[in-house]
Write an enzyme that holds these catalytic residues in place. Structure first.
Site, PDB file in Angstrom:
ATOM      1  CG  HIS A  21      -2.069   0.932   1.133  1.00 50.56           C
ATOM      2  ND1 HIS A  21      -1.938   2.298   1.177  1.00 50.56           N
ATOM      3  CD2 HIS A  21      -3.401   0.683   0.986  1.00 50.56           C
ATOM      4  CE1 HIS A  21      -3.133   2.858   1.067  1.00 50.56           C
ATOM      5  NE2 HIS A  21      -4.047   1.902   0.953  1.00 50.56           N
ATOM      6  CG  HIS A  27      -9.861  18.395 -53.302  1.00 54.75           C
ATOM      7  ND1 HIS A  27     -10.795  17.571 -52.728  1.00 54.75           N
ATOM      8  CD2 HIS A  27     -10.525  19.536 -53.638  1.00 54.75           C
ATOM      9  CE1 HIS A  27     -11.972  18.172 -52.722  1.00 54.75           C
ATOM     10  NE2 HIS A  27     -11.835  19.368 -53.257  1.00 54.75           N
ATOM     11  NE  ARG A  57     -10.182   3.946  -6.867  1.00 56.56           N
ATOM     12  CZ  ARG A  57      -9.121   4.493  -6.263  1.00 56.56           C
ATOM     13  NH1 ARG A  57      -9.196   4.799  -4.978  1.00 56.56           N
ATOM     14  NH2 ARG A  57      -8.019   4.699  -6.929  1.00 56.56           N
ATOM     15  CB  SER A 105      19.529  11.577 -45.685  1.00 54.18           C
ATOM     16  OG  SER A 105      19.712  10.251 -46.144  1.00 54.18           O
ATOM     17  CB  THR A 115      -9.663   7.807   2.437  1.00 56.93           C
ATOM     18  OG1 THR A 115      -9.521   6.531   1.812  1.00 56.93           O
ATOM     19  CG2 THR A 115     -10.001   8.843   1.379  1.00 56.93           C
TER      20      THR A 115
END
Length: 481
Positions: A83, A156, A326, A286, A108
């Site tokens: 935990h 296009h 939850r 390149s 919590t």
């Protein structure tokens, strides 16, 4: 650990290769767990102020150990306890023996977990927004500079009527301005989870304060304000709604789509040699072709933008499968998807700022492309000029149609240049307009109101959006890779 050991395990390129130091720190363990300790201190201070038996000595002890986290001890505790929150409660308590009994009192795990996530989301937006503002600023300067430079428009991906280089940049800017508003709204809509208890009912805190509802509300408000939030969510389950994560990541993913479109456009224009991203003196395009100048920054943005857009499916699916108050199947996914969304957005914006600060335009290449296509586009103008000179619109249309098809055959079948204007000039029919044919074919007569649109758009919609970030505009980006 030996430095060489780092190369024996996977490292996320988001951090090791790309992300800024500030964003990498924002989602680091150091920030996460020191924030947990800050939240425990806020809680203790507020509980003390509202009358619980907590002493100044305990508060001071906690504050003095806010940052000295024994991560090895915490890891060992988590191995034993399975935990993470309780592991850090024990680790904090070990160096704060006086405060140990009141650390995490009434809370919590989601008190520290969810509230810390909300702080990180807020701080992540605060890192991204100035970066997005700088990208918009650089692109706005570019649009202003080239507001009246004619260029071929494309629909296009085929040549269409002319626009201007600056007007096209405004199309990019419009999307980014929408993203700026979306990110700012998502950031401002964030609230704090606050102190809500195990299922969001605040039952544990109501018990601590012996049924005094006002004190529970005061506790929630005080802790929220200490964390720098104006409001907390009034209702939660054990966690804040995972729709909040959807809202945050969707704004980032939408920005990713914008960046992908912009950088794809830049890549297409680079192929035409009309626009190029910055290219360093010693940069290699390149390994095989020394002449190449690849748009690698734009390609990186597109690559990472796809990842950012894809990440949106994680919070969408997580929000959809949270059962009742939850389930824990959100946790492992959120540990990955939330940091990666912000880290990826951070990298994209840094790279795009670098691109927009150094975009190179080649007007002569653009002009050549216009000359190649303009004769076809100018046919309507030629017809109108002939009609004004006393010609018949239908006769002129037929003349232009025949000559256009002949010129098109030269271009498509013979690979030659567009010679439509030469054909018009040789045809006696068009003698009445030959004297002012150049003015009829001036590219600036084909761009409509593009320059005026740029000016108005920048002044009314772009510059005002940047005003809150004026103090952070001077930061330049130098990409290491």
């Amino acid at each position: 650990m030996e430095a060489a050991d780092e190369f024996m395990k996977y490292r996320s390129p988001l951090v090791s290769r790309y992300a800024s130091k500030e964003m990498a720190y924002n989602f680091s363990d150091r920030k996460k767990f020191t924030t947990w300790r800050k939240l425990w201190i806020y809680l203790a201070k507020a509980e003390k102020a509202l009358g619980l038996p907590i002493t100044d000595v305990q508060i001071v002890e906690m504050e003095s150990h806010e940052k000295d986290i024994d991560f090895a001890m915490a890891a060992e505790e988590e191995r034993k306890l399975r935990h993470d929150v309780m592991a850090h409660v024990h680790t904090f308590a070990h160096c704060c023996p006086a405060a140990a009994p009141i650390i995490h009192l009434g809370a919590t795990s989601c008190y520290v977990g969810d509230n810390t996530d909300l702080i990180m989301l807020r701080d992540g937006f605060d890192i991204l927004l100035p970066k997005l503002a700088r990208v918009i600023d650089r692109l706005a300067n570019f649009a202003e500079k080239y507001a009246d430079l004619p260029t071929l428009g494309f629909t296009h991906y085929q040549p269409a009527q002319l626009t201007t280089v600056g007007k096209r940049a405004c199309l990019w800017l419009q999307d980014l301005a929408m993203d700026m508003r979306n990110l700012q709204r998502a950031r401002d809509d964030l609230r704090f989870r606050g102190v809500k208890g195990t299922t969001g009912t605040q039952a544990s805190f109501l018990q601590l304060f012996q049924g005094e509802h006002d004190k529970v509300e005061d506790l929630d408000r005080m802790v929220t304000e200490m964390a720098g939030f104006k409001k907390a969510y009034l209702v939660t389950g054990q966690t804040y709604s995972r729709k909040v994560d959807v809202d945050c990541v969707s704004s980032l993913a939408s920005m990713g789509a914008s960046v992908h479109k912009i950088c794809t456009d830049i890549r297409l224009l680079a192929n035409l040699k009309e626009i190029e991203e910055p290219f360093e003196k010693d940069q290699i395009g390149s390994s095989a072709m020394p002449y190449k100048r690849n748009p690698m920054r734009a390609e990186r943005c597109c690559s990472l933008a796809r990842h950012l857009v894809a990440l949106l499916s994680d919070p969408l699916q997580t929000a959809s499968v949270q059962w009742l108050e939850r389930t824990l199947d959100d946790s492992a996914n959120r540990r990955i998807s939330l940091p990666e969304s912000f880290l990826t957005a951070d990298i994209i914006l840094s790279t795009l700022q670098n691109i927009t600060e150094g975009l190179v335009v080649y007007p002569k290449v653009i002009e050549r492309h216009i000359r190649h296509e303009l004769p076809f586009m100018a046919t309507e103008n030629i017809i109108m000029a002939m009609v004004k000179a006393g010609g018949n619109r239908q006769d002129c249309h037929e003349k232009i149609r025949v000559l256009s098809q002949e010129a098109a055959a030269v271009v498509k079948q013979e690979g030659g240049d567009n010679d439509l204007l030469a054909r018009v000039q040789r045809d006696p029919y068009f003698a009445p307009i030959l004297g002012h044919l150049d003015s009829v074919l001036d590219p600036k007569t084909f761009i409509g109101r593009a320059p005026q649109q740029v000016t108005r758009f920048l002044s009314e919609e772009v510059r005002p959006l940047l005003e809150p970030f004026n103090a952070k505009m001077d930061v330049k980006i130098e990409l290491e890779l």
